[in-house]
Motif scaffolding. Sequence first.
Motif, PDB file in Angstrom:
ATOM      1  N   GLU A   1       0.844  -1.195   0.000  1.00 41.34           N
ATOM      2  CA  GLU A   1       0.000   0.000   0.000  1.00 41.34           C
ATOM      3  C   GLU A   1       0.878   1.242   0.000  1.00 41.34           C
ATOM      4  N   ASN A   2       0.474   2.252  -0.737  1.00 42.00           N
ATOM      5  CA  ASN A   2       1.243   3.493  -0.817  1.00 42.00           C
ATOM      6  C   ASN A   2       1.100   4.258   0.503  1.00 42.00           C
TER       7      ASN A   2
ATOM      8  N   HIS B   1       9.943   0.904   3.636  1.00 41.89           N
ATOM      9  CA  HIS B   1       8.890   0.749   2.626  1.00 41.89           C
ATOM     10  C   HIS B   1       9.452   0.258   1.298  1.00 41.89           C
TER      11      HIS B   1
ATOM     12  N   PHE C   1       6.298   7.205  -4.435  1.00 41.73           N
ATOM     13  CA  PHE C   1       6.138   5.799  -4.089  1.00 41.73           C
ATOM     14  C   PHE C   1       5.460   5.026  -5.216  1.00 41.73           C
ATOM     15  N   ALA C   2       4.556   5.673  -5.944  1.00 40.75           N
ATOM     16  CA  ALA C   2       3.943   5.013  -7.108  1.00 40.75           C
ATOM     17  C   ALA C   2       5.016   4.688  -8.146  1.00 40.75           C
TER      18      ALA C   2
ATOM     19  N   HIS D   1       3.297  10.525  -2.491  1.00 41.13           N
ATOM     20  CA  HIS D   1       2.476   9.493  -3.126  1.00 41.13           C
ATOM     21  C   HIS D   1       2.958   9.228  -4.548  1.00 41.13           C
TER      22      HIS D   1
ATOM     23  N   GLN E   1       7.013   1.661  -6.972  1.00 42.43           N
ATOM     24  CA  GLN E   1       6.305   0.395  -7.194  1.00 42.43           C
ATOM     25  C   GLN E   1       6.418  -0.072  -8.638  1.00 42.43           C
TER      26      GLN E   1
END
Length: 113
Positions: free
Chosen positions: A62-63, A108, A75-76, A72, A79
């Motif tokens: 999960e972000n 993370h 982190f996207a 955000h 991923q």
Amino acid sequence: MSNVEKISPPTKSVAPAKTAKGKKAKGAKKVQAKQAPAKAALPKTRPALYPDSAKLVAITKENPGRPGTFSHKVFAAIQKAKTVGACLEAVNDPRARKYLYWFVARGHAQIGG
């Protein structure tokens, strides 16, 4: 009246002082201030901790960033990307490397794993 003599303080040879208006008195010598040696130019940014070819893995599914924020967005990119360089290119912002390292420090994401 008392028979007390006034004693004047001993006189010293004193360098010419500034006058009341802030100007030097006549005959005062100019003293040149010593200049510090020139400092070497510092780099504008810190060197990268990891090369752009290092592998990048997102550990958290999960972000953790709030939607709509720069965090955000970074982190996207983490991923989706497989390397540090691909992540930084996707975000295309000089702050991205700092955010990437922040996510790695908090567990993370992982670099080189």
